[in-house]
Design a protein around this motif. Sequence first.
Motif, mmCIF file in Angstrom:
data_model
loop_
_atom_site.group_PDB
_atom_site.id
_atom_site.type_symbol
_atom_site.label_atom_id
_atom_site.label_comp_id
_atom_site.label_asym_id
_atom_site.label_seq_id
_atom_site.Cartn_x
_atom_site.Cartn_y
_atom_site.Cartn_z
ATOM 1 N N LEU B 268 88.559 76.054 26.074
ATOM 2 C CA LEU B 268 88.501 77.520 26.118
ATOM 3 C C LEU B 268 88.767 78.043 27.518
ATOM 4 C CD1 LEU B 268 87.150 80.177 24.434
ATOM 5 C CD2 LEU B 268 85.430 79.802 26.186
ATOM 6 N N LEU B 269 89.799 78.813 27.693
ATOM 7 C CA LEU B 269 90.066 79.616 28.881
ATOM 8 C C LEU B 269 89.434 79.082 30.173
ATOM 9 C CD1 LEU B 269 89.417 83.033 27.107
ATOM 10 C CD2 LEU B 269 91.637 82.255 27.915
ATOM 11 N N PRO B 270 89.966 78.002 30.726
ATOM 12 C CA PRO B 270 89.301 77.391 31.885
ATOM 13 C C PRO B 270 89.142 78.326 33.076
ATOM 14 C CG PRO B 270 91.398 76.300 31.374
ATOM 15 C CD PRO B 270 91.119 77.240 30.252
ATOM 16 N N VAL B 271 90.104 79.198 33.299
ATOM 17 C CA VAL B 271 90.003 80.082 34.464
ATOM 18 C C VAL B 271 88.895 81.127 34.267
ATOM 19 C CG1 VAL B 271 91.198 81.986 35.646
ATOM 20 C CG2 VAL B 271 92.319 79.774 35.372
ATOM 21 N N GLN B 272 88.865 81.731 33.086
ATOM 22 C CA GLN B 272 87.893 82.801 32.865
ATOM 23 C C GLN B 272 86.475 82.269 32.706
ATOM 24 O OE1 GLN B 272 90.805 82.485 31.390
ATOM 25 N NE2 GLN B 272 91.902 84.431 31.485
ATOM 26 N N ALA B 273 86.343 80.999 32.368
ATOM 27 C CA ALA B 273 85.016 80.441 32.093
ATOM 28 C C ALA B 273 84.369 79.788 33.319
ATOM 29 C CB ALA B 273 85.104 79.417 30.953
ATOM 30 N N VAL B 274 84.997 79.861 34.474
ATOM 31 C CA VAL B 274 84.473 79.101 35.627
ATOM 32 C C VAL B 274 83.037 79.465 35.995
ATOM 33 C CG1 VAL B 274 86.615 78.412 36.754
ATOM 34 C CG2 VAL B 274 85.654 80.659 37.261
ATOM 35 N N TYR B 275 82.635 80.707 35.802
ATOM 36 C CA TYR B 275 81.271 81.110 36.175
ATOM 37 C C TYR B 275 80.408 81.442 34.953
ATOM 38 C CZ TYR B 275 83.501 81.784 40.755
ATOM 39 O OH TYR B 275 84.193 81.603 41.926
ATOM 40 N N ALA B 276 80.932 81.236 33.755
ATOM 41 C CA ALA B 276 80.230 81.690 32.545
ATOM 42 C C ALA B 276 78.965 80.878 32.287
ATOM 43 C CB ALA B 276 81.164 81.574 31.346
ATOM 44 N N ASP B 277 77.955 81.538 31.729
ATOM 45 C CA ASP B 277 76.759 80.858 31.227
ATOM 46 C C ASP B 277 77.023 80.392 29.801
ATOM 47 O OD1 ASP B 277 74.675 80.916 33.244
ATOM 48 O OD2 ASP B 277 74.830 83.090 33.113
ATOM 49 N N PHE B 278 76.536 79.196 29.467
ATOM 50 C CA PHE B 278 76.749 78.617 28.124
ATOM 51 C C PHE B 278 75.472 78.660 27.313
ATOM 52 C CE2 PHE B 278 79.631 75.727 30.701
ATOM 53 C CZ PHE B 278 80.735 76.509 30.485
ATOM 54 N N TYR B 279 75.589 79.099 26.085
ATOM 55 C CA TYR B 279 74.449 79.076 25.166
ATOM 56 C C TYR B 279 74.896 78.389 23.888
ATOM 57 C CZ TYR B 279 70.317 80.531 22.631
ATOM 58 O OH TYR B 279 69.150 80.545 21.920
ATOM 59 N N ILE B 280 74.148 77.365 23.495
ATOM 60 C CA ILE B 280 74.548 76.549 22.354
ATOM 61 C C ILE B 280 73.587 76.778 21.193
ATOM 62 C CG2 ILE B 280 75.022 74.192 21.561
ATOM 63 C CD1 ILE B 280 76.812 75.169 23.888
ATOM 64 N N ILE B 281 74.141 76.959 20.014
ATOM 65 C CA ILE B 281 73.361 77.141 18.787
ATOM 66 C C ILE B 281 73.633 75.934 17.897
ATOM 67 C CG2 ILE B 281 73.192 78.556 16.688
ATOM 68 C CD1 ILE B 281 74.198 80.866 18.753
ATOM 69 N N ASP B 282 72.568 75.278 17.467
ATOM 70 C CA ASP B 282 72.772 74.071 16.667
ATOM 71 C C ASP B 282 73.268 74.384 15.253
ATOM 72 O OD1 ASP B 282 72.209 72.219 18.633
ATOM 73 O OD2 ASP B 282 70.052 72.292 18.274
ATOM 74 N N ASP B 283 72.891 75.539 14.700
ATOM 75 C CA ASP B 283 73.371 75.884 13.358
ATOM 76 C C ASP B 283 74.896 75.951 13.327
ATOM 77 O OD1 ASP B 283 70.804 76.006 12.488
ATOM 78 O OD2 ASP B 283 70.695 78.181 12.315
ATOM 79 N N LEU B 284 75.453 75.673 12.161
ATOM 80 C CA LEU B 284 76.909 75.698 12.001
ATOM 81 C C LEU B 284 77.378 77.142 11.812
ATOM 82 C CD1 LEU B 284 77.078 72.623 9.586
ATOM 83 C CD2 LEU B 284 77.223 72.641 12.091
ATOM 84 N N TRP B 285 78.595 77.395 12.227
ATOM 85 C CA TRP B 285 79.083 78.775 12.264
ATOM 86 C C TRP B 285 78.967 79.519 10.924
ATOM 87 C CZ3 TRP B 285 79.761 83.073 14.558
ATOM 88 C CH2 TRP B 285 80.652 84.038 14.069
ATOM 89 N N PRO B 286 79.337 78.941 9.780
ATOM 90 C CA PRO B 286 79.219 79.734 8.545
ATOM 91 C C PRO B 286 77.765 80.089 8.205
ATOM 92 C CG PRO B 286 80.742 77.912 8.232
ATOM 93 C CD PRO B 286 80.033 77.665 9.525
ATOM 94 N N ASP B 287 76.801 79.445 8.853
ATOM 95 C CA ASP B 287 75.383 79.792 8.666
ATOM 96 C C ASP B 287 74.918 80.821 9.693
ATOM 97 O OD1 ASP B 287 75.016 78.050 6.487
ATOM 98 O OD2 ASP B 287 74.697 76.342 7.830
#
Lengths: 309, 309
Positions: B268-287
Motif C-alpha cells: 500500500l502506497l509506500p510514500v504516503q504511508a511512511v509516517y502512518a499509524d497502523f491499526y489491525i483488526i483480527d475480524d475478517l473484512w466481510p464481518d
Amino acid sequence: MGKVGPGINPTPPELNEAAGDWKTNELLWITKNDMRMSGMPAWGVTFSDDDIWTITAFARKLPTMTQRIPGVEQSEAFDEGEVALVDLPTFRRIPRHVAFIPDGNRRWAQNRGLRKEESYASGLEPGFQLYDICRALGIEELTVYGFTSDNTKRPPEQTAAFQQACVDAVEGLSKLDASLLVVGNDDSPLFPPELKPYRTRQVLGNGTLKVNFLVNYDWHWDLSKAAIDVSGTTSGMRRSFMERIGSSEVSRIDLVVRWGGRRRLSGLLPVQAVYADFYIIDDLWPDFKPEHFFNALRWYESQDVSLGG
Amino acid sequence: MGKVGPGINPTPPELNEAAGDWKTNELLWITKNDMRMSGMPAWGVTFSDDDIWTITAFARKLPTMTQRIPGVEQSEAFDEGEVALVDLPTFRRIPRHVAFIPDGNRRWAQNRGLRKEESYASGLEPGFQLYDICRALGIEELTVYGFTSDNTKRPPEQTAAFQQACVDAVEGLSKLDASLLVVGNDDSPLFPPELKPYRTRQVLGNGTLKVNFLVNYDWHWDLSKAAIDVSGTTSGMRRSFMERIGSSEVSRIDLVVRWGGRRRLSGLLPVQAVYADFYIIDDLWPDFKPEHFFNALRWYESQDVSLGG
C-alpha cells in the motif's frame, strides 16, 4: 578449570572446558562497563581484556534462573560472577531479514529523571545483544534504525547524543563479524564523518551477518536518488529503479520489530518494507529483553508469506 | 408521520420529522438488496426508489438495542422495518486521511464453505458503511485498497471477482458525494476499462469527501513513474519527485486500518504511508462492524503525531 578475574585471560579452549555441558545454541555474553565479549562456544570466544568481567549467558532450559557458570572458578574480586541463563529457543522458520526500530529512549530517560539525551548510550548494549541473537539464530541480514533526518529536528544536544551513539555502535560492530553498510544522506553535515567509510559495505571479521545501519537516513533522499539519474528510457525500468534508489543494497525486509509501542514505520525504508510483517513491543528500547525478540519470532512463525499472491 | 413501504416516497423533511429526536451525529442507513440510501438528518435524505427498504440506523446511546425508528409507520410489507441503533461516537481528534485494507475475504468465504471468489461481493456494503461513517465524522480523505497487481497472480476466477467488485464499488460511489480518484496501472489489461474515466479525479454529487481507490495498484509502478520522466536536474528534486510519482494526488496517510489480522502494508502506497499509524483488526473484512473503526479511532486519539521530530 577456567578462571575469570583480574590478570587472568582464559583462552577459548579453557572457556569451552569451563562451560562444560553448554549446548551449541547457547549464547555467552560477557560485559564490563563499555567492554564486551560475546559468542557461542562454537565460535571460539577469546578474552582481550584482563579486567574483571560480568558474565551473562544464554543457556537452555533455565529461563529465569541465576547461577554460576559450571566449572568457572570465581576470583575473589569477581563479585558479579553469577550468570543469568536464558534459553535460546529454536524456530521452525526464521525471517531472512529483520529490521529493528529501537524506539522509546527518550521516554525511558524521562521515566528515570534523566535528560533525554542521556538515554542513547543505554541503547548500545541491547543492540549488541540483538546482533548476537540474530547471528546465533542464523538470520542473514539485519537493519537497524539509527536516526533519520526527521529526528535531527530535535534539540541539538539530543541530535549530538544519537549521532555519538551511532558512531559508538559502529565502533563496537567493527570488532565483531559483520558485513556492515551505513545507509543515509552523507552529503549532509548531520552525517557523522567517522562513518563515511561504511557507506560502502565493509566486511568486518568473517562478515557472516549482513548489517545495515540507517544513519541520517531520509526516505525521500532514498527514493529520489532513483529519479535523479534516470533518463527517459522505459525499458528495464523495474530493475533500473530498484538499482538506483539510495538503499539499493538493502534487500526486502521480512519482519520489522519496533520497541516503544508506536505502530508506524517512521520513514523506515519504504521500498524494502512493502511486504514486511510488523511486530510491536510496548516496552521501551533500553528495557530490551531477549524474550521480546523471541516473542516476535514466535509470532512470525505463524504468518504466511504471500507477497499479495 | 413518515411511512416506509411500497409506493411511498418520503421527502427529507418528512423523514426528519419521522426521525423525531435524532441527533445530527446519528447516521441512517437504508438498504434493500443492492439498492441503498444513506445519510444523516442534516444531509437531507431523499428516497429515490419506491420499493420496500430495510432501515438500519446509527443513533446515540443505544449501542446494541434493536428498535423501530420512532415515528416511522411501518407498512404491512415492511417486515424488515426494525432498526439497529448504534452510537456514532465523538472523538477529540480524528485523522485527516485514513487508508483501509479490507482483507480476509477469502478466509471468510472458506469459513462458510463458499468458493473464494464468492467473497468479494460481501465486501461492498461494509465499504459503503465506512464511507458513511467517515463522512459523518468529518474525515477529509479516505483511501481503499481494492486490489494490487500482486493480487492478480491468483486464479483467474478470483481476479475476475475482485475486478468486478471494484467496478461495482465505483458504481455505488458514483451515486454518493465523493471526489473520486482511481489509482493504479491502467496500461494493463488487468485494469477494468470501465474505471478509466476515474483515473482523473471526478467530483460526484457535492464531492465533500476525497476518496482514493487503489485498482490494479502497484507500488513499483507508482514509484518508478517518478524515475521515468525526470531529467538530470537536482534542483527542486523534493517537489519534483513527489509530484511525479503515480499516486502524486494522494496525500500523506495518518492512519491505516487493516482487517483480517495481518500486520503488513502489502504494498500500500509506500510514500504516503511512511509516517502512518497502523491499526489491525483480527475480524475478517466481510464481518465488518462499525465498532471496529470506532476502536481504531479511539486508539488513534492517544497517539502522538511527531513525524520523527
